[in-house]
Design an enzyme around this catalytic site. Structure first.
Site, PDB file in Angstrom:
ATOM      1  N   ASP A  18     -28.457  13.307  -9.709  1.00 19.45           N
ATOM      2  CA  ASP A  18     -28.332  13.800 -11.087  1.00 19.45           C
ATOM      3  C   ASP A  18     -26.942  14.393 -11.278  1.00 19.45           C
ATOM      4  OD1 ASP A  18     -28.907  14.684 -13.644  1.00 19.45           O
ATOM      5  OD2 ASP A  18     -30.107  16.396 -12.988  1.00 19.45           O
ATOM      6  N   ASP A 112     -27.284   9.490 -16.572  1.00 21.15           N
ATOM      7  CA  ASP A 112     -26.703  10.309 -15.501  1.00 21.15           C
ATOM      8  C   ASP A 112     -27.641  10.639 -14.360  1.00 21.15           C
ATOM      9  OD1 ASP A 112     -28.235  12.295 -16.888  1.00 21.15           O
ATOM     10  OD2 ASP A 112     -26.950  13.795 -15.953  1.00 21.15           O
ATOM     11  N   GLU A 113     -28.803  10.036 -14.299  1.00 22.25           N
ATOM     12  CA  GLU A 113     -29.658  10.302 -13.144  1.00 22.25           C
ATOM     13  C   GLU A 113     -30.469   9.074 -12.772  1.00 22.25           C
ATOM     14  OE1 GLU A 113     -33.086  12.968 -13.705  1.00 22.25           O
ATOM     15  OE2 GLU A 113     -32.370  13.287 -15.734  1.00 22.25           O
TER      16      GLU A 113
HETATM   17 MG   LIG Z   1     -27.808  15.622 -15.289  1.00 25.22          MG
END
Ligand SMILES: [Mg+2]
Length: 369
Positions: A18, A112-113
């Site tokens: 993350d 983003d993860e």
């Molecule tokens: Mg994040």
């Protein structure tokens, strides 16, 4: 390491990666004037909402999804920056390319993860922890941004772990330690338990994983119905979900089995038209532009044939799909035997090399009965 046979298929190793305050960190990376300052990505207008907050802003209680007006009140020095989604998307592709060096199974949750199943040790590093370290190092070297990672034996715990030492953290929860770890945490942190369920739980006296673990299945079923087993498992660090990677669409189709075998040309052509309509509907929704049409027929004696035909230009509408289907069907008519199943598949998609996980869907076939 002790492997708890109750918790997961033995040997499964999951990393959850993350990015730290992703959008805000990108803005700080690209504009030195923003570094070390409270930054909110989002609109500052009356109706604006914070999409992401830098860690400096978070100290003032600024959070994503917070109305910008509230954020500004909490942190008067807050600097608003408009989002640049193209930039975030490019970085997202960069980090996903890194992930694929370590795992074939990569499941993005957002830009983003992602979850990575590193059980197969694709990079030959010997451990999931080594992979997580390298991934974090490479993300930093290649993007100038930091990521946090959690390593564990299932998705639920890996995600909790990545959140445990943010920012720029790495947390490993080995098999046998998951239940104890989960039980120390607030249920507010459990992925999959939304604010409404969390509030309901708190109303019933459940604040932590330990509180949840103390409740038996019957009690959970009374209050949480179908979710009881899932909650029971979470409180014990059990999660059997697989990492589901989104592979590019390879084919898309539909078929129909008939209650009475089709005999006449007319009814067979009608069936083809119906199946083509359904297939085209799905193709259109996915923006899939295929060049190969495959017709499948199963006869009354269960003999099954498939015939494919490729066209030079991608199929752009339902009529073209039907025309291609009819061109295949024509020579097979009239039929000597009744037809019990008819299917149409569209494949050879224009964007077969496009691996944009946000739009690609797993190859799927559906059945119409
Ligand atoms: Mg994040």
């Amino acid at each position: 390491m002790v492997v708890d046979p109750d918790t997961t298929p033995a040997g499964r190793k999951i990393i959850h990666v993350d990015m730290d305050a992703f959008y805000a960190s990108v803005e700080q990376r690209d504009d030195p004037a923003l570094r070390g300052k409270p930054v909110a990505v989002g609109g500052s207008s009356r109706r604006g909402v914070v999409a992401a907050a830098s860690y400096e802003a978070r100290k003032f209680g600024v959070r994503s999804a917070m109305p910008s007006v509230t954020a500004k009140r909490q942190c008067p020095a807050l600097i608003f920056v408009p989002p640049r989604f193209e930039v975030y998307r490019d970085i997202s592709h960069q980090i996903r390319a890194i992930f694929r060096d370590y795992a074939d199974e990569v499941e993005p949750l957002s830009l983003d993860e992602a979850y990575l199943d590193v059980s197969a040790d694709k990079a030959g590093l010997g451990s999931a922890t080594a992979a997580a370290k390298l991934i974090r190092e490479r993300i930093h070297a290649e993007t100038g941004l930091t990521a946090s990672a959690g390593v564990s034996y299932n998705k639920f715990i890996a995600k909790l772990a990545s959140d445990q030492n943010k920012p720029d953290g790495l947390t490993i929860i080995p098999p046998g330690k998951g239940a104890a770890f989960v039980q120390t945490l607030s249920i507010r942190r459990f992925h999959g338990i939304g604010p409404v369920t969390a509030a309901k739980m708190e109303g019933l006296g459940i604040f932590s994983g330990a509180d949840l673990a103390a409740m038996d299945g019957v009690w959970l079923a009374t209050h949480f119905g179908n979710s009881a087993e899932w909650l029971h498992n979470l409180a014990r660090g059990i999660d059997h979900r697989r990492v589901k990677s989104n592979r590019p669409l390879k084919s898309l189709g539909g078929e129909r089995t008939f209650f009475n075998d089709l005999i006449t040309d007319t009814e067979i052509r009608e069936a083809l038209a119906h199946v083509c309509t359904v297939v085209w509907d799905r193709a259109a929704k996915k923006g899939a532009r295929g060049r190969t049409v495959t017709l499948k027929l199963r006869y009354a004696d269960f003999r099954t044939i498939t015939r494919a035909r490729s066209v030079t230009a991608p199929i752009l509408d339902g009529a073209s799909l039907l025309a291609a289907g009819e061109a295949i069907l024509g020579p097979l008519l009239p039929t000597e035997q009744g037809i019990r199943l008819l299917g149409v598949t569209l494949s050879k998609f224009e964007d077969e090399e496009d691996d944009d996980e946000d739009t690609a869907a797993p190859a799927d076939l559906f059945s119409l009965i």
